[in-house]
Design an enzyme around this catalytic site. Structure first.
Site, PDB file in Angstrom:
ATOM      1  CB  CYS A   1     -63.182 -81.778 -28.416  1.00 19.06           C
ATOM      2  SG  CYS A   1     -61.551 -81.788 -27.680  1.00 19.06           S
TER       3      CYS A   1
ATOM      4  CG  HIS B   1     -61.365 -79.657 -31.730  1.00 16.98           C
ATOM      5  ND1 HIS B   1     -62.119 -79.512 -30.591  1.00 16.98           N
ATOM      6  CD2 HIS B   1     -62.257 -79.728 -32.768  1.00 16.98           C
ATOM      7  CE1 HIS B   1     -63.393 -79.498 -30.907  1.00 16.98           C
ATOM      8  NE2 HIS B   1     -63.523 -79.635 -32.235  1.00 16.98           N
TER       9      HIS B   1
ATOM     10  CG  ASP C   1     -66.414 -80.208 -34.028  1.00 17.83           C
ATOM     11  OD1 ASP C   1     -66.513 -80.907 -33.001  1.00 17.83           O
ATOM     12  OD2 ASP C   1     -65.639 -79.232 -34.109  1.00 17.83           O
TER      13      ASP C   1
END
Lengths: 309, 705
Positions: free
Chosen positions: B440, B482, B497
């Site tokens: 991430c 995250h 994202d």
């Protein structure tokens, strides 16, 4: 227990069971009552047999004395019986110019007091005093009775006419009271076929003697009574005292003695709760209600209400 | 000194018994035990060693060297020395850790110099206090349970110290145990009804404690390390049904500063000078958003992480409230910053709970324009910049550009892994075009750099994504950490994202699903439902319940309790009176005359009771007047299968009860008896289960018929 003593005891047991076996031949199907009677004698107590006439009270009493080889006298209690007829009388002897004591029938080992409740209280109490003290006082003299002095009294149930019921205090003098009851049909049949047993009493041979009875008594007194049994007996006594006629400490002592004798008769060296339960109605019955029959019922219900070990 | 000596000779008469020393040693060691988990090793060794040494010297008197080491003056010396060493070790002295460590040592030293009864009493108070201080560190069930043996031994030691007649240790322990059990209901009652102060009466000086979880900066690899941790970040109780996993973005630190490699939060904002007004942000959340969004409310139980961030689902629509009705009493003192970070005034050093509401949206309208910080491009990621120019020229609208970029991530051979290749001094370039693997953090930073290169304000948001339901509440672990991106498009900050573009399963199902096979995954993040995971979840539930019901029981929950009882706001005198009456009733009940307790059952009687109970289970009930032999006979006649066993047992009982036996014989009989009883109990148990099963079948039969 060392070996010789054990062996001696075993032989004693054999003789004891001989006593019971012999008595069973003259009184059919009454083993429990016979055992209780023998245990009563070993415990040095007096025996009261209560039942209607003709069921073998006298036969049992005579058979017991014959089998045990003890000298015995029989005294028929009647409504005109006087104390002197029981214990004896002092008679003036003109040749010696002295009063002489003529021994009454009480001077023996086994006294059969037949139908004790037919006599008036005065004569009854004369006998009962002798039973308790094992001696007689008359005119300032004391006459000792035999060491082995047993009274086997028979009595008719109270509902019969012409009877003087024994007061509770005097009933207490009897260690054991039993009722014989009618025989079972099988036994009665045998009885009817073979005839009256009273004749065969004369043919009974003594199985033991006074000395032997003394040994038995001493041996029985040595038996082990565990704390559990003592606890149980105490519980029984305490529960009985919740009612009107509680059992006295003397009754408690007698119970222990009788239990030992009964266990000894069974060939054991210790007393169990079953022994207690077995002898308890015979011991407590007449003490709880003053009557044998209703007493047995009361004693049984007492047993049912106390937790047994 | 003369005084000291005289005192000594005077006190020899009331010297403590060896038993007292033993009891105190056990007590101190048990009180010290919970602390060794957090104390430096040398302090544990020092404090426990001195106790063990003293105990040894009591049992081996005459060793003059040891006696000198443990003398009163030496003990004072050890205490002072320990104090100095602690100061040197921690660097400061007034604080939780050094003070507890000092107390830990002092208790040991006090034991070493204990000579008389009054010393011993002091020592007991000290160890009681030491025992309490362990709750500064942990308030879990485990630590509460760990206290019980120590409290028991404290009571036993007090008993042994004051005994006039010698009782066995077991009887002391039983006595203390009974007193504890008798006292427990009153303690529980006091816990529930005793009036609580609205805030803490006192607070501990702050320690420099280690921080866990997300930090105020992110360099490549940070979140990867965090993902390996099973530690719980926070737990959430949703008021309604929990939202989809893919929508669970727990917003944490927002990072705008970029130095070409590392991201960090805006230091100005972190100082907390921006937006503290409740009204300011509620106006910022436009009415449209409020209506279109799905509002949910929930309670977060946050583990201490020693930073100021409070986590909330995007987008938070209220300030976290600690449950107090009066806002001024809000213990958290939270503020919300212009970039929607929620911060508490003080670092979170203990477990806290707050209520929170959020609108489930992926965008929000800020009050202030994006700052220049959100456009800074540091470093020499020239290839990325060139690619951004090229891509933007193809689309020309920020929205289309962002979507195209996500699409590019999706179509290029990127892979999601927690073990990415190492990156050099042009990390974004290398990641975008060479290594193409990462997690991430890599994707988010590449995305933000791409956005900024095209002139669109963008920034990194870190936090947690997802969570794991454990019955009725959610656990969010560090492994859910995250990072995602936020871009300012059309006057709104919109969430992007890029990780989801590369590995959609990370967002939909969690970490374990997204990782390729063979990569190490933290045990509890794995998908398979193995027993360790199940047990750990169950344990977590118990502890969470403990936290909710016991540790967080405050005056708010107390007033709820009173309301439930139907008497809101009772007066102090009413509570006191009620307490006294209840306590008196309890005492009367405890002290009621107990006849059965007068004659405790003997071993044989207990066995007999068990025997008759088993037989009763098997269907033979004992009558009152029945002797053991009669009962046994009846039972053995009725229960043919167990005939032998029952007869043997009955015989053994009758022997034990009535016969004159030697002790050896009794013991042998009892041993055999116990064995037989066990067999009988097995038989009884089987019979019981059979009967129950039969009843169940019979119960069912009419229903189906």
């Amino acid at each position: 227990m060392n070996q010789p003593a054990l062996r001696a005891e075993v032989s004693q047991m054999a003789e004891l069971s001989g006593v019971v076996a012999q008595l069973e031949t003259i009184l059919l199907g009454k083993r429990s009552q016979i055992e209780l009677s023998v245990a009563c004698l070993i415990a040095k107590g007096h025996l009261l047999i209560e039942d209607v006439p003709g069921v073998g009270k006298t036969t049992l009493a005579q058979g017991l004395s014959a089998t045990l080889g003890l000298p015995w006298n029989r005294l028929q209690f009647t409504s005109d019986l006087l104390p002197a007829d029981v214990i004896g009388v002092s008679v003036f002897n003109t040749s010696t110019n002295n009063f002489e004591f003529k021994h009454g029938p009480v001077f023996t080992s086994v006294l059969l007091a037949d139908e004790i409740n037919r006599a008036p209280p005065k004569a009854q109490s004369a006998l009962l005093e002798a039973m308790e003290e094992r001696q007689i006082s008359l005119d300032g003299e004391t006459y000792k009775l035999d060491d082995e002095f047993f009274v086997i009294a028979t009595q008719n149930p109270m509902d019969q006419l012409g009877a003087y019921p024994l007061p509770e205090s005097q009933l207490d003098r009897f260690l054991v009271s039993i009722a014989l009851g009618y025989p079972d049909s099988d036994e009665e049949r045998t009885l009817l076929q073979t005839g009256d047993r009273r004749q065969s009493i004369d043919s009974l041979k003594p199985v033991a003697g006074p000395l032997q009875i003394k040994h038995w008594s001493e041996a029985a007194a040595q038996l082990h009574v565990s704390d559990t049994v003592i606890d149980y007996i105490q519980a029984l006594l305490n529960t009985s005292r919740l009612g009107d006629n509680g059992l006295s400490p003397r009754a408690g002592l007698s119970l222990v003695r009788l239990c030992k004798a009964f266990a000894f008769l069974q060939g054991r060296n210790h007393v169990t709760a079953d022994d207690v339960q077995h002898v308890f109605p015979a011991l407590a019955g007449h003490r709880l209600t003053g009557q044998v029959k209703s007493g047995v019922v009361a004693a049984q219900s007492l047993l049912d209400s106390v937790t047994a070990p | 000194m003369i005084g000291l000596r005289r005192k000594k000779t005077k006190n020899t008469k009331i010297e403590l018994s060896t038993r007292s020393y033993d009891a105190m040693a056990v007590m101190i060691l048990l009180a010290q035990l919970p602390h060794i988990f957090h104390l430096p090793i040398w302090i544990s060794v020092f404090g426990i060693g001195i106790v063990v040494m003293k105990w040894w010297s009591v049992h081996n008197p005459g060793n003059s060297k040891i006696n000198w080491v443990l003398s009163s003056r030496a003990s004072v010396f050890w205490g002072v020395l320990g104090g100095i060493a602690i100061k040197l070790h921690y660097g400061y002295f007034i604080g939780r850790d050094p003070c507890v460590a000092f107390l830990f040592l002092l208790v040991g030293c006090k034991y070493a110099e204990t000579r008389k009864q009054s010393d011993a009493t002091t020592l007991m108070c000290l160890s009681g206090f030491l025992l309490l201080t362990q709750y500064f560190y942990s308030q879990t069930i485990f630590s509460a349970v760990l206290t019980i043996p120590a409290v028991m031994s404290l009571g036993a030691a007090l008993g042994i110290l004051n005994e006039h007649s010698k009782r066995s240790l077991a009887s002391h322990t039983r006595l203390v145990g009974r007193m504890l059990v008798q006292g427990a209901p009153i303690a529980a009652l006091l816990f529930v009804v005793f009036p609580r102060l609205p805030g803490p009466l006192w607070s501990l000086p702050e320690d420099a404690a280690a921080t866990t979880g997300l930090s105020n900066s992110m360099s490549p690899g940070d979140i990867g390390q965090l993902s390996q941790s099973d530690e719980v970040a926070f737990r959430v109780d949703f008021d309604g049904a929990p939202p989809d996993t893919r929508d669970l973005y727990w917003r944490g630190p927002v990072m705008s500063n970029f130095d070409g490699r590392n991201w960090s939060v805006n230091t100005l904002q972190a100082d907390g000078a921006i937006e503290t007004d409740d009204g300011a942000y509620s106006s910022s959340a436009g009415e449209n958003e409020k209506r279109s969004g799905n509002a949910i409310s929930y309670t977060v139980t946050l583990q201490p992480h020693n930073r100021k961030w409070l986590f909330a689902l995007e987008q938070a629509s209220s300030l976290p409230s600690s449950g107090e009705s009066d806002a001024s009493k809000n213990r958290l003192n939270p503020i919300i910053l212009s970039d929607k970070q929620i911060m508490s005034k003080l670092p979170i050093t203990k477990l806290i709970q707050y209520k929170q509401t959020s609108l489930m949206l992926d965008r929000y309208t800020p009050v202030t324009e994006p700052s220049a910080l959100d456009l800074i491009l540091a470093g020499k990621n020239t290839r990325t910049a060139a690619f951004a120019d090229e891509l933007y020229s193809q689309h020309n609208s920020p929205k289309a550009y962002a979507n195209a970029l996500l699409n590019w991530f999706n179509t290029q051979p990127f892979s999601y892994t927690l073990q990415p290749s190492l990156l050099g001094d042009r990390p974004i370039d290398e990641f975008m075009f060479d290594t193409q693997n990462g997690f991430c953090g890599h994707y988010a930073s590449a995305f933000v750099v791409m956005m900024r290169a095209a002139g669109i304000p963008a920034r990194i948001v870190t936090g947690y994504q997802g969570g794991e339901m454990n019955d009725d509440y959610m656990i969010v672990r560090q492994s859910s950490a995250h990072a995602w991106a936020e871009a300012f498009i059309n006057g709104q900050w919109v969430r992007y994202d890029p990780t989801a573009a590369v590995a959609p399963s990370r967002v939909d199902y969690g970490l374990a699903q997204a990782l390729p096979e063979g990569e190490p995954i933290p045990r509890l993040a794995r998908l398979d439902n193995d027993w360790i995971k199940r047990a750990s979840l169950r344990w977590d539930k118990v502890n969470h319940g403990w936290q909710r019901m016991v540790v967080d029981f405050n005056n708010e929950s107390q007033s709820k309790f009173w309301k439930k009882l139907g008497m809101p706001d009772p007066q102090l005198w009413q509570i006191t009176l009620g307490l006294l009456i209840l306590a008196a009733a309890w005492c009367l009940w405890v002290l009621r005359p107990n006849h059965s307790a007068l004659a405790p059952l003997t071993e044989d009687q207990k066995h007999w009771r068990a025997y008759s109970q088993y037989l009763e289970t098997l269907g033979v009930t004992r009558l009152t007047g029945e002797t053991g032999a009669q009962f046994t006979q009846r039972a053995s006649a009725q229960l043919r299968e167990q005939n032998e066993l029952i007869k043997r047992l009955g015989l053994a009982f009758s022997k034990l009860n009535f016969e004159p036996l030697s002790n050896e014989r009794k013991i042998a009989l009892r041993t055999q008896l116990k064995r037989d009883l066990k067999k009988l109990s097995g038989v009884a148990r089987r019979a019981k289960t059979n009967r129950l099963a039969k009843r169940a079948i019979q119960g069912k039969a009419p229903a189906t018929g």
